[in-house]
Structure formats: structure tokens, C-alpha cells
Design an enzyme around this catalytic site. Structure first.
Site, PDB file in Angstrom:
ATOM      1  N   ASP A   1      73.614  46.167  -6.030  1.00 29.08           N
ATOM      2  CA  ASP A   1      72.155  46.223  -6.110  1.00 29.08           C
ATOM      3  C   ASP A   1      71.756  45.735  -7.500  1.00 29.08           C
ATOM      4  O   ASP A   1      71.776  46.475  -8.473  1.00 29.08           O
ATOM      5  CB  ASP A   1      71.638  47.639  -5.847  1.00 29.08           C
TER       6      ASP A   1
ATOM      7  N   LYS B   1      62.584  42.321  -8.880  1.00 24.00           N
ATOM      8  CA  LYS B   1      62.071  42.314 -10.257  1.00 24.00           C
ATOM      9  C   LYS B   1      61.988  40.893 -10.860  1.00 24.00           C
ATOM     10  O   LYS B   1      61.037  40.198 -10.557  1.00 24.00           O
ATOM     11  CB  LYS B   1      62.863  43.314 -11.092  1.00 24.00           C
TER      12      LYS B   1
ATOM     13  N   TYR C   1      69.343  54.427  -8.280  1.00 26.15           N
ATOM     14  CA  TYR C   1      68.149  54.333  -7.443  1.00 26.15           C
ATOM     15  C   TYR C   1      68.174  53.005  -6.706  1.00 26.15           C
ATOM     16  O   TYR C   1      68.454  51.962  -7.310  1.00 26.15           O
ATOM     17  CB  TYR C   1      66.893  54.420  -8.320  1.00 26.15           C
TER      18      TYR C   1
END
Ligand SMILES: *Cc1c(COP(=O)(O)O)cnc(C)c1O
Length: 426
Positions: A237, A265, A142
Site C-alpha cells: 500500500d 495522494k 492505515y
């Protein structure tokens, strides 16, 4: 009716599905989402006053524990000086320098406000830099919710993907190939056929959005070699794995220097902050220096930067990651042993401060492996643990997160709770 139920009903009258991000709705496990009133350290409290030991950690950011006093103080101080200026600040330079010091592949860096923005911008940049259109992602990874990344695999290995969301024109995903994770032969076949037209490969260097799935060393090396040989940009990523799998992210564990890295995050410490960075030659293609447009009204927001900078300071203290890994080892071993004693098929894995729990005989290596695991067993486990005051992510496909505020005693309490849940599941 509990207050959680009342709030969920009320939320659904105004917010679609009652939530502002889909997994929060408990759709795949059933039941009522817990509305959180407050959090501190390793705990969250819901609106009914129930306390939970939290292994969600806001899906990763809460690595130093919730509401860490030093982070809160930094936020307070920054907020008092103004919330946003739309002009550069010194703190942005400081955090960019700090990130470049920590993350091997970062020579230049730009701040944004979400992981989605970071990956979307990195892909635009890779396309602008190479002058090519095609991109590659992997099944089960994702990268946020931008159009060209909401793709499911095509029917054959060398076909391009189909939109996995309504509202995404097929034309937008026609340039996105989706390959199986950890499949070196498929990667070789793709590059032999399409390498010269490929702008970039974006991947989760340790997958955390199909539960936790680690790549093989062979896959990592092949990916770096093939992208370099074909002039395709390799994008790590690390929105989830950055400052989480290790201080320097998965790339530091792999010994690989990617061309671009996306982060989010943990770098915001719970505030909306993300970044993309990498090789100077590529990064200098973005505006105002180059022709690839990218911007943001709140990019580099001073309050978010203050939270992020303080978080980055705390995680660099002596023994921080060793402690997280010790806690993860204690928990995954305890759970595995408890499940074995009860005769429940289960295994677990971890890296740094993230871990995966699988209701399967073997640790999954791919999305296909992961989807073959027992999601009904996960549901029973999830609700059994929640009823005993332990919160995991409400889906079998999510990784779990440890914080520095967790303690060995707390881990042992979690294992004791799991023993009684496993006994009932057997
Ligand atoms: C969470 C995540 C994103 C998206 O970040 P948002 O801040 O939710 O937009 C992108 N990539 C990975 C690997 C993620 O885990």
C-alpha cells in the site's frame, strides 16, 4: 472570536464535528482547526489571514508545492474540455503508461478516485485471484476506511481481529488478522498456521499513519519470502509512500517486486485520483476481463488525470528527490539539535520527502513503541509551532511532508521557531 472559530461553530451546525475527515477537527491536540482560504508553494493562509509554513501538504499530495503554476494550467486546460465523460480517454492511457514506467511492480493498472477504493479493490482482487478469504494487516497501518480494514488486533497472535469502528459487523473482520509491525517471528508463526488460507498481506512498506516507522530489512525479506511460499498476494500500500519516499516508492528502496501496489495522494497532485496495479495475471481477474467486480463513475476523471500527469512530470526532473531529502535532513537535524540543547527528549527520522517527529528517546519501530511516546509534549509543540506560523499535522501519529517549494531558509526559520518552543517546554 476569530473567523476560524466562527467558521468551526457554523460548520458544526451542518457537518458532523465540523469536518469532512476526522483528524482535521484537531480532536487529539485541542483548539480550533484552521480553515484554509488559499495555498501557494510552501504556504497556506487561513481565514484570519495568517500564513503558515505547511508540513501537511494535504497529507502528502502537495509534493511540488501548493498551486504549482504548471499543474494549475494543466487543470484549467483539461477542465475547459469537459469535466467527466464516463468513457475512456487518451490521457488515462498516458498516465497509466507513465506510472508503469516508474513503479517496478506495475504491469497492469486501474485508476480509481481514492486510496480507500484502491486498497478495497486490491483486497477483493487478491481474494478473487486466490480463492481464499483471510487477509493480514499490521498494527498501526492505515489502509483507508473500508469495512474489512477497520480492525484492531485480536487478543492472541493467531486470533483474528475485532472491528475498530462501530457499524462494522464482526463477521466482516473475522477474516482479517492483525500482526505487530516489524515482528518477524509473529509473521513466521502466522504463516506456519494460516498461510495456506491467506489471500493477501497488505502493508504500509514504510508506515506513515502511526507517524513514520520504517521496517527492518529482515522483516521486508521475510514478508516477500513467506507470501511467495504460501501463494498469498503481497500488496504494497503505497498510497502515501508512492512517489514520496522515492520516485519508485518504498518498493524501489526495498528492491522488492510486490504482486499488487496501491497508489494515491501524490499521483493526483491534489485532485481525487488513486490507482491499483501489479502483475498482469492478477490484474486481469478484474471485470470486464475476469470475475472480480470493480467500477467507478468518475474513475480516470480527466481533470484529476491532468493534475496527476503534470505532477508526475515535475517530480521526474533532475535532482527532485535529492533536494527533498536534503530539505528533510536539514529540518530533522536542526530540530533534533534544538531539542537536545533545550533538554527535551525528542528524535526525528525521514525518508525521501516524508519525515517523522517523535517525543521519545528512540525512533519507534512499532505501534507499541509509538503509543509509548509523549503525546502531551507533541500537543505543546504543535500549538507552539502553529502560534509561530508553522503547521504540522494535528496528531502525534501522523507523518509530515516536505515539498519542493520549501527552501533551506524556510527550514531554518522553522528550526528557529522550534528553538523557542523547545525552550518553553524544557
Ligand atoms: C491516505 C491513505 C489511504 C487512504 O486514502 P484515501 O484517499 O484517504 O482514501 C490508504 N492507505 C494509506 C497508506 C494512506 O496513507
Amino acid at each position: 472570536m476569530t473567523r476560524n472559530q466562527q467558521l468551526f461553530d457554523r460548520a458544526k451546525q451542518i457537518i458532523p464535528g465540523g469536518v469532512n475527515s476526522p483528524v482535521r477537527a484537531f480532536g487529539s491536540v485541542g483548539g480550533t482547526p484552521r480553515f484554509i482560504r488559499r495555498a501557494a508553494g510552501a504556504f497556506v493562509w487561513d481565514e484570519d489571514g495568517t500564513r503558515y509554513t505547511d508540513y501537511v501538504g494535504s497529507w502528502g499530495p502537495a509534493i511540488v508545492g501548493h498551486a504549482h503554476p504548471e499543474v494549475i494550467e494543466a487543470v484549467r486546460e483539461a477542465a475547459a474540455g469537459g469535466l467527466s465523460f464516463g468513457a475512456p480517454t487518451e490521457a488515462e492511457i498516458v498516465i497509466a503508461e507513465e506510472i508503469a514506467k516508474i513503479v517496478p511492480g506495475v504491469e497492469r493498472l486501474r485508476l480509481v478516485s481514492s486510496g480507500t477504493e484502491a486498497t478495497m479493490s486490491a483486497i477483493r482482487l487478491a481474494r478473487g485471484y486466490t480463492g481464499r478469504d483471510k487477509i493480514v494487516k499490521f498494527e498501526g497501518c492505515y489502509h483507508g476506511h473500508s469495512d474489512s480494514l477497520l480492525v484492531k488486533a485480536g487478543s492472541g497472535l493467531l486470533t483474528f481481529g475485532h472491528p475498530s469502528s462501530a457499524g462494522v459487523p464482526a463477521d466482516f473482520t473475522a477474516h482479517t488478522a492483525v500482526l505487530p509491525y516489524n515482528d518477524t517471528a509473529a509473521l513466521e508463526a502466522y504463516f506456519a498456521a494460516q498461510g495456506a488460507q491467506t489471500a493477501c498481506v497488505i502493508w504500509e512498506p514504510i508506515a506513515g499513519n502511526m507517524n513514520l516507522v520504517k521496517p527492518s530489512a529482515e522483516f521486508v525479506q521475510t514478508l516477500r519470502r513467506l507470501t511467495a511460499e504460501h501463494g498469498a498476494v503481497l500488496i504494497y500500500d503505497e498510497v502515501m509512500t508512492g512517489f514520496r519516499a522515492a520516485l519508485g516508492g518504498a518498493q524501489s528502496l526495498h528492491g522488492i517486486t510486490p504482486d499488487l501496489t496501491t497508489m494515491g495522494k501524490v499521483i493526483g497532485g491534489g485532485m481525487p485520483l488513486a490507482a491499483f496495479g501489479g502483475k498482469r495475471e492478477i490484474m486481469e481477474c478484474i471485470s470486464p476481463l475476469g470475475g472480480v467486480y470493480q467500477a467507478g463513475t468518475l474513475s480516470g476523471n480527466p481533470v484529476a488525470v491532468a493534475a496527476g500527469l503534470k505532477t508526475l512530470q515535475i517530480i521526474q526532473r533532475e535532482g527532485f528527490y535529492e533536494n527533498l531529502a536534503d530539505l528533510c535532513a536539514r529540518l530533522t537535524q536542526g530540530l533534533t539539535q534544538a531539542a537536545a540543547e533545550a533538554g527535551v527528549p525528542f528524535c526525528a527520522d525521514f525518508v525521501g520527502g516524508m519525515f517523522g517527529l517523535y517525543f521519545a528517546e528512540q525512533i519507534p519501530q512499532s505501534y507499541a513503541d509509538m503509543t509509548a511516546s509523549n503525546t502531551d509534549a507533541f500537543k505543546t509543540f504543535f500549538h507552539g509551532m502553529l502560534a509561530r506560523g508553522v503547521a504540522f499535522g494535528p496528531s502525534a501519529y501522523e507523518a509530515c511532508f516536505m515539498s519542493a517549494a520549501h527552501t533551506p531558509e524556510l527550514i531554518d526559520d522553522t528550526v528557529a521557531a522550534a528553538k523557542s518552543v523547545f525552550a518553553r517546554m524544557a
